[in-house]
Design an enzyme around this catalytic site. Structure first.
Site, PDB file in Angstrom:
ATOM      1  N   TYR A  53     -30.318   5.799  19.158  1.00 21.43           N
ATOM      2  CA  TYR A  53     -31.430   6.278  18.345  1.00 21.43           C
ATOM      3  C   TYR A  53     -31.401   7.794  18.191  1.00 21.43           C
ATOM      4  CZ  TYR A  53     -36.075   7.227  16.630  1.00 21.43           C
ATOM      5  OH  TYR A  53     -37.118   7.668  15.876  1.00 21.43           O
ATOM      6  N   TRP A  96     -32.305  11.336  15.182  1.00 19.08           N
ATOM      7  CA  TRP A  96     -32.447  11.844  13.814  1.00 19.08           C
ATOM      8  C   TRP A  96     -31.178  12.434  13.251  1.00 19.08           C
ATOM      9  CZ3 TRP A  96     -36.720  13.510  10.401  1.00 19.08           C
ATOM     10  CH2 TRP A  96     -37.835  12.677  10.533  1.00 19.08           C
TER      11      TRP A  96
HETATM   12  N1  LIG Z   1     -41.995  20.637  13.070  1.00 15.31           N
HETATM   13  C1  LIG Z   1     -41.754  19.348  13.361  1.00 15.31           C
HETATM   14  N2  LIG Z   1     -42.239  18.382  12.547  1.00 15.31           N
HETATM   15  C2  LIG Z   1     -41.999  17.084  12.833  1.00 15.31           C
HETATM   16  C3  LIG Z   1     -41.228  16.693  13.952  1.00 15.31           C
HETATM   17  C4  LIG Z   1     -40.755  17.742  14.815  1.00 15.31           C
HETATM   18  O1  LIG Z   1     -40.101  17.475  15.833  1.00 15.31           O
HETATM   19  N3  LIG Z   1     -41.040  19.037  14.491  1.00 15.31           N
HETATM   20  N4  LIG Z   1     -40.961  15.372  14.202  1.00 15.31           N
HETATM   21  C5  LIG Z   1     -41.096  14.432  13.078  1.00 15.31           C
HETATM   22  C6  LIG Z   1     -41.179  13.052  13.580  1.00 15.31           C
HETATM   23  S1  LIG Z   1     -39.764  12.291  14.100  1.00 15.31           S
HETATM   24  C7  LIG Z   1     -42.329  12.343  13.600  1.00 15.31           C
HETATM   25  S2  LIG Z   1     -42.323  10.745  14.168  1.00 15.31           S
HETATM   26  C8  LIG Z   1     -43.587  12.923  13.132  1.00 15.31           C
HETATM   27  C9  LIG Z   1     -44.703  12.586  14.107  1.00 15.31           C
HETATM   28  O2  LIG Z   1     -45.924  12.889  13.588  1.00 15.31           O
HETATM   29  P1  LIG Z   1     -47.194  12.687  14.526  1.00 15.31           P
HETATM   30  O3  LIG Z   1     -47.092  11.420  15.251  1.00 15.31           O
HETATM   31  O4  LIG Z   1     -48.364  12.924  13.674  1.00 15.31           O
HETATM   32  O5  LIG Z   1     -46.940  13.898  15.542  1.00 15.31           O
HETATM   33  P2  LIG Z   1     -47.616  14.509  16.816  1.00 15.31           P
HETATM   34  O6  LIG Z   1     -47.400  15.984  16.645  1.00 15.31           O
HETATM   35  O7  LIG Z   1     -47.108  13.884  18.038  1.00 15.31           O
HETATM   36  O8  LIG Z   1     -49.142  14.169  16.736  1.00 15.31           O
HETATM   37  C10 LIG Z   1     -50.045  14.707  15.813  1.00 15.31           C
HETATM   38  C11 LIG Z   1     -51.328  15.026  16.509  1.00 15.31           C
HETATM   39  O9  LIG Z   1     -51.949  13.855  16.995  1.00 15.31           O
HETATM   40  C12 LIG Z   1     -52.883  14.264  17.961  1.00 15.31           C
HETATM   41  N5  LIG Z   1     -53.137  13.193  18.928  1.00 15.31           N
HETATM   42  C13 LIG Z   1     -52.382  12.826  19.986  1.00 15.31           C
HETATM   43  N6  LIG Z   1     -52.986  11.821  20.649  1.00 15.31           N
HETATM   44  C14 LIG Z   1     -54.134  11.546  19.992  1.00 15.31           C
HETATM   45  C15 LIG Z   1     -55.178  10.609  20.180  1.00 15.31           C
HETATM   46  O10 LIG Z   1     -55.189   9.808  21.098  1.00 15.31           O
HETATM   47  N7  LIG Z   1     -56.178  10.618  19.267  1.00 15.31           N
HETATM   48  C16 LIG Z   1     -56.227  11.486  18.218  1.00 15.31           C
HETATM   49  N8  LIG Z   1     -57.231  11.386  17.377  1.00 15.31           N
HETATM   50  N9  LIG Z   1     -55.257  12.392  18.039  1.00 15.31           N
HETATM   51  C17 LIG Z   1     -54.227  12.411  18.895  1.00 15.31           C
HETATM   52  C18 LIG Z   1     -52.295  15.471  18.657  1.00 15.31           C
HETATM   53  O11 LIG Z   1     -53.272  16.489  18.769  1.00 15.31           O
HETATM   54  C19 LIG Z   1     -51.143  15.861  17.758  1.00 15.31           C
HETATM   55  O12 LIG Z   1     -51.085  17.228  17.464  1.00 15.31           O
HETATM   56  O13 LIG Z   1     -43.481  14.338  13.029  1.00 15.31           O
HETATM   57  C20 LIG Z   1     -42.344  14.736  12.262  1.00 15.31           C
HETATM   58  N10 LIG Z   1     -42.482  16.137  11.991  1.00 15.31           N
HETATM   59  N1  LIG Z   2     -43.146  13.238  24.942  1.00 18.78           N
HETATM   60  C1  LIG Z   2     -42.780  12.907  23.701  1.00 18.78           C
HETATM   61  N2  LIG Z   2     -41.560  12.410  23.472  1.00 18.78           N
HETATM   62  C2  LIG Z   2     -41.184  12.079  22.228  1.00 18.78           C
HETATM   63  C3  LIG Z   2     -42.078  12.232  21.136  1.00 18.78           C
HETATM   64  C4  LIG Z   2     -43.374  12.742  21.408  1.00 18.78           C
HETATM   65  O1  LIG Z   2     -44.222  12.869  20.503  1.00 18.78           O
HETATM   66  N3  LIG Z   2     -43.681  13.084  22.697  1.00 18.78           N
HETATM   67  N4  LIG Z   2     -41.677  11.894  19.879  1.00 18.78           N
HETATM   68  C5  LIG Z   2     -40.656  10.874  19.760  1.00 18.78           C
HETATM   69  C6  LIG Z   2     -40.165  10.770  18.387  1.00 18.78           C
HETATM   70  S1  LIG Z   2     -41.347  10.477  17.203  1.00 18.78           S
HETATM   71  C7  LIG Z   2     -38.861  10.857  18.064  1.00 18.78           C
HETATM   72  S2  LIG Z   2     -38.381  10.500  16.458  1.00 18.78           S
HETATM   73  C8  LIG Z   2     -37.837  11.181  19.069  1.00 18.78           C
HETATM   74  C9  LIG Z   2     -36.744  12.105  18.512  1.00 18.78           C
HETATM   75  O2  LIG Z   2     -35.644  12.079  19.313  1.00 18.78           O
HETATM   76  P1  LIG Z   2     -34.176  12.412  18.738  1.00 18.78           P
HETATM   77  O3  LIG Z   2     -34.069  12.012  17.312  1.00 18.78           O
HETATM   78  O4  LIG Z   2     -33.178  11.867  19.685  1.00 18.78           O
HETATM   79  O5  LIG Z   2     -34.196  13.994  18.821  1.00 18.78           O
HETATM   80  P2  LIG Z   2     -33.279  15.079  18.126  1.00 18.78           P
HETATM   81  O6  LIG Z   2     -33.500  16.330  18.895  1.00 18.78           O
HETATM   82  O7  LIG Z   2     -33.560  15.126  16.673  1.00 18.78           O
HETATM   83  O8  LIG Z   2     -31.820  14.550  18.407  1.00 18.78           O
HETATM   84  C10 LIG Z   2     -30.815  14.559  17.478  1.00 18.78           C
HETATM   85  C11 LIG Z   2     -29.494  14.914  18.144  1.00 18.78           C
HETATM   86  O9  LIG Z   2     -28.459  14.768  17.180  1.00 18.78           O
HETATM   87  C12 LIG Z   2     -27.612  15.900  17.231  1.00 18.78           C
HETATM   88  N5  LIG Z   2     -26.994  16.026  15.894  1.00 18.78           N
HETATM   89  C13 LIG Z   2     -27.432  16.702  14.824  1.00 18.78           C
HETATM   90  N6  LIG Z   2     -26.589  16.530  13.787  1.00 18.78           N
HETATM   91  C14 LIG Z   2     -25.588  15.728  14.228  1.00 18.78           C
HETATM   92  C15 LIG Z   2     -24.428  15.180  13.605  1.00 18.78           C
HETATM   93  O10 LIG Z   2     -24.137  15.402  12.434  1.00 18.78           O
HETATM   94  N7  LIG Z   2     -23.652  14.366  14.366  1.00 18.78           N
HETATM   95  C16 LIG Z   2     -23.941  14.092  15.665  1.00 18.78           C
HETATM   96  N8  LIG Z   2     -23.116  13.274  16.325  1.00 18.78           N
HETATM   97  N9  LIG Z   2     -25.019  14.612  16.281  1.00 18.78           N
HETATM   98  C17 LIG Z   2     -25.834  15.400  15.560  1.00 18.78           C
HETATM   99  C18 LIG Z   2     -28.506  17.038  17.609  1.00 18.78           C
HETATM  100  O11 LIG Z   2     -27.773  18.125  18.128  1.00 18.78           O
HETATM  101  C19 LIG Z   2     -29.428  16.350  18.626  1.00 18.78           C
HETATM  102  O12 LIG Z   2     -28.861  16.387  19.913  1.00 18.78           O
HETATM  103  O13 LIG Z   2     -38.457  11.792  20.204  1.00 18.78           O
HETATM  104  C20 LIG Z   2     -39.498  11.009  20.741  1.00 18.78           C
HETATM  105  N10 LIG Z   2     -39.930  11.578  22.006  1.00 18.78           N
HETATM  106 MO   LIG Z   3     -40.257  10.350  15.145  1.00 17.13          MO
END
Ligand SMILES: Nc1nc2c(c(=O)[nH]1)N[C@H]1C(S)=C(S)[C@@H](COP(=O)(O)OP(=O)(O)OC[C@H]3O[C@@H](n4cnc5c(=O)[nH]c(N)nc54)[C@H](O)[C@@H]3O)O[C@H]1N2
Ligand SMILES: Nc1nc2c(c(=O)[nH]1)N[C@H]1C(S)=C(S)[C@@H](COP(=O)(O)OP(=O)(O)OC[C@H]3O[C@@H](n4cnc5c(=O)[nH]c(N)nc54)[C@H](O)[C@@H]3O)O[C@H]1N2
Ligand SMILES: [Mo]
Length: 755
Positions: free
Chosen positions: A117, A119
């Protein structure tokens, strides 16, 4: 934007955080400038400077010393704390061929875990997982994973309730419909603009800020339900309601109860477009369990004023209301419930299918949600068929490694874990993303071999046996086209990769060739041939959907293309609302399921047949008085762990420590001042952080972004020196239904750091 110099002659590159013009001096990348079409560009890309080479760059194939020295036991206990030796591509290909042959012949292909898994990077062709799976399928298959870390619980519950999450996401009501028609916008989990920086597969133009501000200017009232006031931008002037984290379901039940008892629900909509309201109502009124889910009852759980709930319910009834439920709500214990609750509430209001009304799942979670665009089914790299049927819910990785042969439930099925002998990860970072990293680290030492493709030395690469150095998007040409975004970008190589690195495609093509499968892997195409092919297929699919795209050479020559926006804003479930018989949604009943006969038939105590308030295993309602609820949300300065080693992320860490935001009252009660170095800890682990005082944080809550590279202390067991909050989070499934991750349900305590 008019005040920027014309840079349209510079080559384009694209990432999940946007599109950029690359300035080079002929050999070296000098600057990344925002794409001229982007009205709200992200700064994240600047994190590349300084890390394209240097000590964090993986420049050659590497093999762990202990793995080489002991072909029997592989010195597995040294995994993650061992030295690596550089080898040639020829040597590593021969080691891998031997190991894959041994594992598949001795244990079968299901002993390979290729769920991998993550991104990875934007670009239609250079998609790491796509190439990994294509390769593994070619050699007989692998155990894979289903659903996402983003919202596994949301995906599975939506399948039953509205017929699928991703279908609904593509049908999300456009921002323009909200701007023009909504009166109230209630955002559970807020509208975090920092998250809207991102769109999987790339984005040409960041839309979320502009859309929200337009809506505000048009008089839309915003309500943010969140532990953090700044989960919506200040300019929205939103009403801030801050229930205890993980209690939104109780609050929504209080809203539903108010609507029902005050006769404010839309019975005609419920009758026409939903099934099972009567069963849900019996629970809501307490006829079923003796507890009416009144505003008063909810307020006690959420620790808010009941009057706030009563007034909000009445306002939502009176006005055209859009309800947004953020993805974060699903990454909690019982994370299936919040989406179901939001959909149930929207059904009672009866505005689903009306312009600016109803619900949306995750506005501003990513830039693509609510964009005015055609959702086009572009072609992806074909992965072939996987002969192995076995899979795990994506976040059950540690359980799988700990428990070969063990049984688990998932969405009505009884399944078992395989005996994993080889893990292959490409394009993800489990030592960033998984919960309870100390537990993962121990379980990760069980398989015989771990292979990782990455371009930089993440903790996952450091916990591998064989590390294959790849390129990043600046270093290869590709096409960024996601189908969720109207921009198609012809990406050009704008930086030269270190000489011994390879694109993921080349890595797997090289291996396939060594194993006698080169022609089957390449199908006679080179990398440009594949890009032409995928683009050509996509163009055919777009044409079938009524959208004409330029041909490949024209696109390359022009650099980008924007698919025209549809004539009128999209409204989710508009046709369904108009005629639910003629336009059923893809659920069992064809309607919105407020009670699901199928879920009910599973007999799960942790996910009954209708929305239910289920107490989280850990929350402010059951913790010690000095415990804080940790919100480990998405980072502003990066995408997950990507570029954490770069300047943008490192520049945001005061004194080298990750920020932990606290309400000043909680800091004072602990004798902590702004800037104090602390250890955040619980029974699962500990990490270092620096206290930042902020009254935008609800009392009782601590907020620390995810994404810091896991850096386990060699002196103190279980301590992460870089501040990765996943040493603190609990690793267990949301419920037997989805088995999703629950990072946001987590209590911690603080103590001064010993530094
Ligand atoms: N800059 C940046 N943007 C991203 C990402 C990133 O890594 N960096 N990741 C991307 C990815 S993969 C995803 S899945 C999305 C995720 O998008 P979201 O799931 O929306 O991301 P979060 O920042 O975890 O949560 C948003 C807000 O939910 C609130 N929250 C947490 N728990 C609760 C709760 O129990 N109740 C309520 N009401 N609020 C709560 C927190 O204050 C938090 O700031 O973001 C995407 N966008
Ligand atoms: N505590 C906590 N944990 C969380 C979350 C949270 O809200 N709270 N959010 C969760 C969510 S929503 C998500 S989506 C996950 C995200 O978790 P990941 O998607 O695993 O996080 P990334 O840091 O985007 O990891 C991508 C990796 O791919 C590598 N990469 C980039 N480009 C390439 C390429 O071209 N080839 C290869 N082989 N590698 C490459 C990058 O260097 C990096 O190591 O984390 C989850 N974990
Ligand atoms: Mo995510």
């Amino acid at each position: 934007m008019t005040d920027r110099p014309d840079r349209s002659h510079m080559p384009l590159t694209a990432m999940h955080w946007g599109t950029y013009r690359a300035e080079t001096d002929g050999t070296t990348l000098q600057a990344l400038h925002p794409f001229e079409e982007d009205v709200d560009p992200s700064n994240i890309a600047q994190g590349y400077f300084g890390v394209l080479d240097g000590p964090t760059r993986i420049t050659a194939p590497m093999v762990r010393k202990g793995w080489l020295e002991d072909p029997e036991g592989r010195n597995r206990d040294r995994r993650g704390a061992d030295d690596f030796v550089e080898v040639s591509w020829g040597r590593v290909e021969s080691l891998l061929t031997d190991e894959l042959t041994r594992v598949t012949q001795t244990y079968g292909n299901e002993a390979i875990y290729g769920g991998s898994y993550g991104w990875a990077s934007a670009g239609r062709f250079h998609h790491a997982q796509g190439h990994l799976r294509r390769f593994l399928n070619l050699i007989g298959g692998h155990t894979t994973s289903v659903n996402t870390y983003s919202l596994a619980a949301g995906e599975v519950i939506c399948e039953h309730v509205i017929g699928g999450f991703w279908v609904a996401a593509a049908d999300t009501t456009d921002w323009q419909s909200i701007v023009d028609n909504s009166e109230v916008f209630v955002a559970f989990g807020g509208l975090p603009l920092r998250n809207g920086q991102i769109s999987q597969g790339g984005t040409g133009r960041h839309r979320q800020r502009e859309a929200m501000l337009d809506a505000r200017r048009n008089g839309v009232e915003f309500v943010t339900v969140s532990p953090l006031r700044d989960d919506s931008v200040a300019a929205l002037d939103a009403q801030w309601i801050a229930p205890r984290p993980s209690t939104d379901v109780a609050m929504i039940l209080g809203l539903c109860h108010t609507l029902l008892t005050e006769g404010l629900h839309d019975q005609a909509f419920l009758d026409r477009c939903t099934v099972g309201f009567d069963r849900f109502a019996a629970y809501l009124t307490g006829a079923q369990d003796g507890t009416p889910k009144t505003a008063q009852w909810a307020a006690g759980i959420c620790d808010i004023d009941p009057q706030v709930i009563l007034e909000l319910a009445r306002k939502m009834h009176r006005k055209r209301t859009m309800i947004s439920a953020s993805w974060s709500l699903t990454r909690q214990d019982h994370g299936e419930q919040p989406f179901w609750a939001a959909i149930t509430l929207a059904s009672m209001l009866g505005q689903i299918g009306l312009p600016g009304g109803g619900f949306g799942l995750g506005y501003s979670a990513v830039n693509s949600l609510g964009l005015e665009n055609h959702s086009l089914p572009y072609a992806a790299m074909p992965q072939g068929a996987n002969p192995v049927q076995r899979f795990i819910p994506v976040a059950r990785i540690t359980d799988m490694l700990e428990n070969p042969g063990g049984a688990f439930d998932y969405n009505g099925q009884k399944l078992t874990y395989p005996d994993t002998r080889l893990i292959w990860w490409a394009g993800g970072n489990p030592f960033h993303h998984h919960q309870d990293l100390n537990r993962l680290r121990a379980a990760w030492r069980r398989p015989d071999t771990v292979v990782v493709n990455d371009w930089c030395w993440t903790a996952t690469a450091q916990h591998a046996d064989i590390v294959l150095p790849c390129t990043n998007p600046l270093e290869r040409s590709d096409i960024s086209m996601s189908g969720r975004d109207p921009y198609i970008i012809a990406m050009e190589q704008v930086s030269a990769p270190p000489p011994l690195t390879r694109n993921d495609y080349e890595i797997f093509h090289g291996l396939a060739t060594r194993m006698g499968l080169g022609a089957a892997f390449s199908e006679g195409r080179d990398q440009d041939g594949w890009q032409r092919h995928l683009y050509g297929e996509s163009r055919n699919r777009a044409r079938a959907a009524g959208v004409e795209l330029p041909d490949y050479d024209t696109l390359r020559a022009r650099g980008w293309h924007k698919v025209p926006v549809p004539d009128k804003p999209n409204v989710m479930f508009e046709a369904f609302r108009a005629d639910p018989q003629a336009h059923p949604i893809p659920t069992k009943s064809g309607k919105i399921e407020l009670w699901s006969a199928e879920i009910d038939s599973f007999g799960y105590d942790d996910c009954p047949g209708h929305v239910t308030w289920l107490e989280p295993f850990e929350w402010l309602g059951n913790g010690d008085t000095d415990a804080l609820h940790l919100i480990s949300n998405q980072p502003r300065t990066k995408l997950h762990s990507q570029l954490d080693h770069g300047l943008v992320s490192q520049g945001d860490r005061p004194g080298g420590l990750e920020r932990l935001r606290l309400n000043p009252k909680d800091a004072a009660a602990r004798g902590l001042s702004d800037g104090a170095a602390v250890e955040v800890f619980n029974s699962r682990g500990a990490c270092l952080a620096r206290v930042v005082l902020d009254d935008a944080v609800r009392p009782g809550v601590a907020q620390m972004a995810t994404g810091a590279w896991f850096n386990p202390s060699r002196q103190v067991e279980g301590l992460c020196l870089n501040g990765n909050p996943n040493v603190l989070t609990e690793d267990r499934g949301t419920s037997k239904l989805a088995q999703g991750p629950i990072a946001h349900t987590c209590l911690v305590k603080l103590r001064p750091a010993q530094m």
